[in-house]
Design a protein around this motif. Structure first.
Motif, short mmCIF file in Angstrom:
data_model
loop_
_atom_site.label_atom_id
_atom_site.label_comp_id
_atom_site.label_asym_id
_atom_site.label_seq_id
_atom_site.Cartn_x
_atom_site.Cartn_y
_atom_site.Cartn_z
N HIS A 2 50.24 38.84 37.04
CA HIS A 2 49.40 39.97 37.41
C HIS A 2 48.06 39.86 36.70
N THR A 3 47.03 40.29 37.41
CA THR A 3 45.73 40.35 36.74
C THR A 3 45.71 41.62 35.89
N GLU A 6 45.37 44.67 38.08
CA GLU A 6 46.60 45.12 38.73
C GLU A 6 47.50 45.87 37.76
N LEU A 7 47.60 45.34 36.54
CA LEU A 7 48.41 46.01 35.53
C LEU A 7 47.86 47.41 35.23
#
Length: 58
Positions: A2-3, A6-7
């Motif tokens: 996850h980038t 996104e987190l």
């Protein structure tokens, strides 16, 4: 993977859901408290005139 973006979004969404649940549960509790208070008040109203009724019927 996850980038970080996104987190952060996922975390934000979870926090929003938690806040919503908290608000809902608090609203429910307030509602129940109010209903109990109303029931108590109604009970008191019914009990109050009883002695007067007994005196009149005697």
């Amino acid at each position: 993977m996850h980038t970080e973006y996104e987190l952060a979004q996922a975390l934000h969404r979870e926090r929003l859901q938690d806040a919503e649940e908290h608000r809902r549960s608090r609203r429910l509790r307030e509602e129940q408290k109010r209903r109990r208070a109303e029931a108590r008040a109604a009970h008191r109203d019914h009990r109050a005139p009883a002695p007067a009724l007994r005196v009149r019927s005697a």
